[in-house]
Motif scaffolding. Structure first.
Motif, short mmCIF file in Angstrom:
data_model
loop_
_atom_site.label_atom_id
_atom_site.label_comp_id
_atom_site.label_asym_id
_atom_site.label_seq_id
_atom_site.Cartn_x
_atom_site.Cartn_y
_atom_site.Cartn_z
N LEU A 430 0.83 -1.20 0.00
CA LEU A 430 0.00 0.00 0.00
C LEU A 430 0.87 1.26 0.00
O LEU A 430 0.51 2.27 -0.62
N GLN A 433 1.84 1.84 -3.46
CA GLN A 433 0.69 2.28 -4.24
C GLN A 433 0.41 3.77 -4.07
O GLN A 433 0.13 4.48 -5.05
N TYR A 434 0.49 4.23 -2.82
CA TYR A 434 0.15 5.63 -2.55
C TYR A 434 1.37 6.55 -2.46
O TYR A 434 1.22 7.77 -2.32
N ASP A 453 -8.62 4.03 1.49
CA ASP A 453 -8.66 4.51 0.11
C ASP A 453 -9.56 5.73 -0.02
O ASP A 453 -9.28 6.63 -0.83
N SER A 457 -7.74 8.68 -1.86
CA SER A 457 -8.04 8.71 -3.30
C SER A 457 -8.12 10.12 -3.89
O SER A 457 -7.73 10.31 -5.06
#
Length: 584
Positions: A430, A433-434, A453, A457
């Motif tokens: 994660l 991902q971020y 998320d 997001s």
């Protein structure tokens, strides 16, 4: 002002849904209306909603703005209540702790190792061990290890900051810790997800009666001064330390009264105390907790009667000196006022008893019918909120014509709980991902769980949201925006004191990041430049008043300074003077 879009859902306390909630309160009839947005109120709303009732909750200020954001941050069984022979309360609390730890809120309620230093030879170890054995047998050692005895040398290895002559040995055991404000907010959002209408800044100012029965609640918007009346089959007064004031609005004499006991805590940086564990210290009148809180320690608490302003209890120099004196008696390196980065004071709503000492008043809860259609619930412990909510709905069933099923909240995980354990195992992935460090991801998961998320997001369109606040780097800019967009934050104070804990975790108490946070909130809440300036100035005035009040010698002087600070909710009404009760 933002509008409901395809991503909004009932659990999102968005600005548009706030407007919709006012319309629903004005036009619909509810089975149950709950007054009070503390943990008991939101717990009651969740219980009612998950039984299929039409339920609304109103709160004059903000979710958890009273007692439920100012606790010792422990979600515990109440070890010290064993000594008071309150076995039923401890057993009940331990069962609730286990439920939250394993199923209901594992992202919010976490295990915490404790050291109980022993100071007396021969008799104290078997005495405390017997109590901890009972604690473990009642349910304290299901998801956490049981007690473990350690020698003086071992105790000093795991808690080097303790004075060598302050203990002769120790016992290590486990309890749990919780961010109380975030937990209460998550309860409120979960209740909304199951159909409850949740509206903050909505003050109960009176009751409708028909034939001697309560049939509705007069409401006033604490932001605009607008008024309406919500119709209800039954009303639950879960106002905590304001219980008596709400009962007075009904013109009826309550079956019990509530007294406020002030508890003060100080917050110091983590490097000021060297210990692998939390520490519980016995004092002549109570106990003192030294609890790790991320990059800080929370130390408290006091237990003194409070008869002044209920909304803004003030800590005094004497309160702070008392805590420092007690904890410094056990520490190698003494703490000073300069070490303190945060201070907060909260009020415990205790059922009034005959003993003048607040520490002797009951921690049990009580539910009573004040008038036909009006139930009051008060007392209890934060940990037992779910049981209290179920009891309140059971009592309200008498006034609701439809058949009501049994409580199911012991099987209803809170928002963000589903998938939490799997996500914790994916922190590294994660983080990639971020674009965040895995430590940051883990911290976010322990605040939002599987809602992670939703929080992050929006950064796809605005990467600056992934940056930390300049003066409060523990928090991302995305968290402030999320608080305004989905968590019902209406003012800077809501974000600084409850959606985050900046007001107690930084020496500037949030004043230095007030402008940055306000500018993040402004476009979401539709603030003008003038309104944004006012929010910043108002919050900074609150900080100045709190800091100055904490230098005062007594409650009266501290209270006078604190209440002089401006209210964020400008249309809130002060409590009415006591009415002459009727009936009963």
């Amino acid at each position: 002002m933002s509008s409901v879009n395809e991503q909004d859902r009932p659990a999102d306390l968005s600005p548009a849904q706030r407007n919709e909630a006012w319309e629903r309160l004005s036009t619909e009839e509810f089975d149950l209306v709950v007054i009070g947005g503390g943990v008991v109120g939101v717990g009651t709303a969740l219980d009612a909603a998950t039984r299929g009732l039409r339920v609304a909750l109103v709160e004059a200020r903000d979710i958890a703005s009273g007692t439920s954001s100012r606790s010792s941050k422990m979600f515990h069984g109440g070890l010290r209540y064993l000594e008071q022979l309150e076995f039923g309360l401890v057993r009940e609390a331990l069962r609730e702790r286990e439920l939250s730890l394993r199923l209901l809120a594992p992202h919010l309620v976490r295990p915490l190792p404790f050291l109980f230093p022993l100071t007396k030879r021969v008799w104290e170890r078997p005495y405390i061990a017997a109590g901890l054995f009972l604690y473990d047998q009642m349910g304290g050692a299901k998801s956490v290890p049981g007690q473990k005895h350690v020698s003086r040398r071992k105790a000093l290895r795991i808690a080097p900051s303790l004075k060598p002559d302050a203990l002769v040995g120790g016992i290590r055991y486990h309890d749990t810790v919780v961010d109380d404000a975030r937990h209460s907010l998550t309860l409120a959002r979960t209740a909304a997800q199951y159909g409850a209408v949740i509206r903050t800044s909505t003050q109960a100012v009176g009751f409708d009666k028909t034939g001697g029965r309560i049939t509705g609640v007069h409401l006033r918007d604490s932001e605009t001064g607008a008024t309406t009346t919500v119709r209800a089959q039954c009303v639950v007064n879960a106002a905590g330390v304001w219980t008596d004031e709400v009962q007075q609005l009904s013109g009826e004499r309550g079956a019990f009264t509530v007294r406020a006991s002030k508890g003060v805590h100080i917050v110091v940086p983590r490097d000021r105390i060297v210990s692998e564990v939390a520490i519980i210290l016995r004092t002549p009148s109570s106990v003192l907790f030294v609890i790790p809180w991320e990059t800080h320690w929370i130390i408290g608490t006091t237990d003194t009667d409070w008869n002044l302003d209920l909304a803004h209890p003030a800590a005094t120099r004497a309160d702070i000196d008392y805590i420092l004196e007690r904890v410094n008696a056990e520490l190698v390196t003494e703490l000073t006022h300069d070490d303190i980065e945060g201070v907060y004071a909260g009020l415990r709503p205790l059922l009034a008893g005959e003993d003048e000492s607040t520490s002797a008043l009951s921690r049990e809860h009580a539910v009573a019918t004040v008038a036909p259609g009006l139930i009051s619930i008060a007392g209890g412990k934060y940990t037992t909120y779910r049981v209290m909510g179920a009891d309140a709905v059971d009592a309200a069933a008498e006034f609701i014509p439809d058949r009501i099923g049994d409580s199911v909240t012991e099987r209803v995980p809170l928002l963000g709980a589903d998938g939490y354990f799997a996500l914790i195992n994916q922190c590294d992935h994660l983080g990639e991902q971020y674009g965040l460090h895995p430590y940051r991801v883990r911290r976010l998961l322990n605040r939002y769980g599987s809602l992670l998320d939703e929080v992050l997001s929006p950064a796809a369109a605005d990467p600056s949201l992934l940056q930390p606040l300049e003066a409060a780097p523990q928090y991302l800019r995305a968290e402030v925006a999320y608080a305004a967009r989905r968590e019902g934050a209406l003012h800077l104070d809501d974000v600084m004191a409850r959606r985050t804990r900046i007001s107690i975790e930084y020496s500037h108490r949030g004043a230095d990041c007030a402008r940055e946070a306000a500018e993040l909130m402004a476009p979401i809440l539709g603030w003008s430049a003038e309104k944004t300036d006012w929010e910043v100035e108002n919050y900074q005035a609150r900080v100045r008043a709190e800091i100055e009040s904490q230098r005062q010698p007594d409650d009266e002087a501290a209270d006078a300074l604190r209440v002089a600070a401006p209210e964020a909710r400008r249309e809130i009404l002060e409590p009415l003077p006591p009415a002459e009760p009727t009936g009963r």
